[in-house]
Design a protein around this motif. Structure first.
Motif, PDB file in Angstrom:
ATOM      1  N   GLU A 446       0.961  -1.018  -0.197  1.00  0.00           N
ATOM      2  CA  GLU A 446       0.028   0.240   0.302  1.00  0.00           C
ATOM      3  C   GLU A 446       0.514   1.210  -0.005  1.00  0.00           C
ATOM      4  OE1 GLU A 446      -3.573   0.834   0.538  1.00  0.00           O
ATOM      5  OE2 GLU A 446      -2.745  -1.736  -0.900  1.00  0.00           O
ATOM      6  N   THR A 447       0.583   2.081  -0.860  1.00  0.00           N
ATOM      7  CA  THR A 447       1.301   3.322  -0.927  1.00  0.00           C
ATOM      8  C   THR A 447       0.972   4.079   0.433  1.00  0.00           C
ATOM      9  OG1 THR A 447       1.016   4.003  -3.080  1.00  0.00           O
ATOM     10  CG2 THR A 447       1.298   5.971  -1.710  1.00  0.00           C
ATOM     11  N   VAL A 448       2.132   4.910   1.033  1.00  0.00           N
ATOM     12  CA  VAL A 448       1.894   5.564   2.503  1.00  0.00           C
ATOM     13  C   VAL A 448       2.561   7.382   2.171  1.00  0.00           C
ATOM     14  CG1 VAL A 448       2.204   5.643   4.791  1.00  0.00           C
ATOM     15  CG2 VAL A 448       1.441   3.863   3.819  1.00  0.00           C
ATOM     16  N   LEU A 449       1.663   8.122   1.781  1.00  0.00           N
ATOM     17  CA  LEU A 449       2.351   9.516   1.582  1.00  0.00           C
ATOM     18  C   LEU A 449       2.836  10.034   2.878  1.00  0.00           C
ATOM     19  CD1 LEU A 449      -0.574  11.744   0.929  1.00  0.00           C
ATOM     20  CD2 LEU A 449       0.656   9.911  -0.505  1.00  0.00           C
ATOM     21  N   GLY A 450       4.496  10.200   2.180  1.00  0.00           N
ATOM     22  CA  GLY A 450       5.347  10.524   3.424  1.00  0.00           C
ATOM     23  C   GLY A 450       5.927   9.608   3.640  1.00  0.00           C
ATOM     24  N   GLY A 451       6.347   8.199   3.075  1.00  0.00           N
ATOM     25  CA  GLY A 451       6.806   7.015   3.640  1.00  0.00           C
ATOM     26  C   GLY A 451       8.279   6.823   2.845  1.00  0.00           C
ATOM     27  N   PRO A 458       7.678  -1.034   5.140  1.00  0.00           N
ATOM     28  CA  PRO A 458       7.841  -2.333   5.020  1.00  0.00           C
ATOM     29  C   PRO A 458       7.919  -3.004   5.968  1.00  0.00           C
ATOM     30  CG  PRO A 458       9.631  -0.535   4.053  1.00  0.00           C
ATOM     31  CD  PRO A 458       8.993   0.353   4.882  1.00  0.00           C
ATOM     32  N   SER A 459       7.927  -3.078   7.061  1.00  0.00           N
ATOM     33  CA  SER A 459       7.857  -3.490   8.481  1.00  0.00           C
ATOM     34  C   SER A 459       6.332  -3.649   8.808  1.00  0.00           C
ATOM     35  CB  SER A 459       7.988  -2.313   9.028  1.00  0.00           C
ATOM     36  OG  SER A 459       7.134  -1.442   9.686  1.00  0.00           O
ATOM     37  N   ILE A 460       5.704  -3.222   8.131  1.00  0.00           N
ATOM     38  CA  ILE A 460       4.082  -3.886   7.516  1.00  0.00           C
ATOM     39  C   ILE A 460       3.735  -4.293   6.259  1.00  0.00           C
ATOM     40  CG2 ILE A 460       1.154  -2.832   7.913  1.00  0.00           C
ATOM     41  CD1 ILE A 460       2.634  -0.404   9.668  1.00  0.00           C
ATOM     42  N   TYR A 461       4.145  -4.600   5.519  1.00  0.00           N
ATOM     43  CA  TYR A 461       3.924  -4.473   4.063  1.00  0.00           C
ATOM     44  C   TYR A 461       4.884  -4.993   3.135  1.00  0.00           C
ATOM     45  CZ  TYR A 461       0.095  -1.429   4.198  1.00  0.00           C
ATOM     46  OH  TYR A 461      -1.179  -0.632   4.927  1.00  0.00           O
TER      47      TYR A 461
END
Length: 476
Positions: A446-451, A458-461
């Motif tokens: 999933e895209t996370v703004l500000g990632g 990456p710890s989740i997806y």
């Protein structure tokens, strides 16, 4: 820089471990034991085709016509001018433990144990000299080197009050060379209502000592996505110097669990547990963006916390590890397991009731810098025997979507499911072959703004995508 070729990573690791122990029994059937263990791990990693930013800047200054001609570079030229180099890093850790214990059961069926342990730990990490000088394309990083020792004593007791009710108590004292002494304890009880139903509960006080890297880690830079409220920095990626702290104190925690185990049939069982943890003196870094905004609004303590000078000069921006405050989290774990002669099904679910840090509730939210706290996660596992020698496994992981905010822009991630399959074939009693596919349907993160890391967390997806593996093992 494609003319330099791809970066090629390699690592060599040496691990050593030696252990010796003795144990015996006394006339009262009590057992004594003593052991000593030494372990060491050393690693060297290499990155070919790394770029020496300092040498590249010098080359550009002296030969701008070649650099801006648009023509491809001969790799040998880049090597001869020291623009391409092999980055060499090394690190390791060492541990020595000496322990002794004494345990037994009295005539009243009261179990007990006493023990002593002394442990010494050390660790180091030495980045490449170019990186330490700040002349690589990566952020500057300094060496890590440190050690600590700890001496511990403990006692445990288990008391059967009735045939159905048992109480347990444990206490431990640890004396650290870095911060002093700490007492921890645990109280627990189990009540067997009948042959198929049991209730259990535990209350405990614990702590986590800071690690060698947290205490003595060398400064390292990170280009984080931040918004400069003064408007001095135009690039959204601003360098933050991550630092350690030799004066860190241990994290302290209080926990409580209450659960039940129910065997519905000989093959079907379920467990449910409520858990709650309250952590104080949590070791973490301050929220740099939050401190930037507070400093801009005149809070001098925030300016000092991240090393901002007058006028919003961010050239020496830093984020030190510190005992930042508190974390409170609670939730419910539910497990269902069904076993058959030919297969087994396991279903685990965690419902996050609360995750609060420093009075801010993060339950069900995600952030590119802080991480994500989905309020619902599940895992399904189905394994079975296709033949006497062939075992197959299917597993799936579900993560509920989360809400986020990036500089006032609201966003949300979707629910996501990862599917995995694997198999193990036993050629004979000694030799087995294993293989499988992770992320079977190549589900994208999933895209996370500000990632800061590939635009996600990456710890989740999963950021690797579909990947296959195969291995073999042989027992002598």
């Amino acid at each position: 820089m494609i003319d330099a070729g791809p970066r090629i990573y390699s690592q060599e690791t040496d691990t050593y471990r030696a252990s010796i122990g003795l144990k015996g029994y006394l006339e009262n059937d009590a057992m004594w034991d003593i052991s000593a263990t030494y372990g060491r791990n050393d690693s060297k990693d290499s990155v070919q085709n790394s770029i020496h930013a300092g040498n590249m800047a010098t080359s550009i200054y002296h030969d701008q016509s070649t650099w801006f001609s648009g023509e491809a570079f001969d790799k040998s030229v880049l090597v001869s001018e020291g623009i391409i180099y092999n980055e060499e890093n090394e690190g390791g850790n060492e541990q020595f433990t000496l322990a002794a214990g004494y345990s037994g059961v009295t005539e009243s069926d009261i179990g007990y144990a006493l023990g002593f342990e002394t442990r010494h730990e050390s660790g180091y990490y030495t980045p490449d000299e170019v990186t330490q000088k700040g002349e690589s394309t990566a952020a500057q990083q300094f060496a890590t080197d440190g050690n600590y020792s700890v001496q511990s004593v403990y006692g445990e007791v288990s008391v059967p009050v009735t045939d159905e009710l048992t109480f347990e108590a444990t206490s431990r004292y640890d004396q650290y060379s870095t911060f002093g002494g700490e007492i921890t304890w645990k109280l627990g009880a189990t009540y067997q209502v009948n042959d198929s139903f049991m209730v259990r509960s535990v209350a405990a006080k614990g702590f986590r000592a800071p690690s060698v890297s947290e205490l003595y880690g060398g400064d390292s830079g990170s280009y984080d996505y931040l918004s400069d409220p003064w408007g001095n920095e135009l690039d959204p990626q601003i360098k933050v110097n991550y630092t350690s702290d030799e004066d860190l104190q241990p994290e302290e925690s209080e926990s409580f669990t209450l659960g039940a185990v129910l065997e519905l049939t000989d093959n079907l069982s379920t467990t449910i547990d409520y858990w709650a943890f309250d952590i104080t003196n949590a070791i973490s870094r301050v929220d740099v963006q939050q401190e930037l905004n507070a400093c801009f609004n005149g809070v001098q303590a925030s300016c000092t916390a991240v090393n901002i000078t007058a006028g919003g000069d961010l050239s020496d921006l830093s984020a030190q590890l510190t005992n930042i405050g508190s974390q409170k989290t609670s939730g419910i774990d539910w497990n269902v397991s069904y076993s058959h002669d030919l297969f087994k099904v396991t279903f685990d679910t965690t419902y996050l009731i609360e995750f609060e840090q420093d009075d801010t509730d993060y339950t069900g939210t995600i952030d590119g810098n802080i991480g994500g706290y989905a309020d619902f996660k599940s895992n399904l596992s189905i394994s079975g025997y296709a033949t006497e020698d062939l075992t197959v496994l299917y597993s799936a992981q579900f993560i509920r979507g989360m809400d986020g905010e990036y500089y006032g822009e609201q966003f949300a991630t979707d629910n996501i499911i990862y599917h995995n399959i694997s198999a193990s074939y036993h050629i004979n009693d000694q030799w087995a072959v294993n293989g499988g596919v992770k992320n079977l349907f190549d589900t994208e993160p999933e895209t996370v703004l500000g990632g800061n890391d590939m635009g996600t967390v990456p710890s989740i997806y999963d950021v690797v995508g579909r990947n296959m593996f195969i291995s073999t093992s042989y027992n002598f």
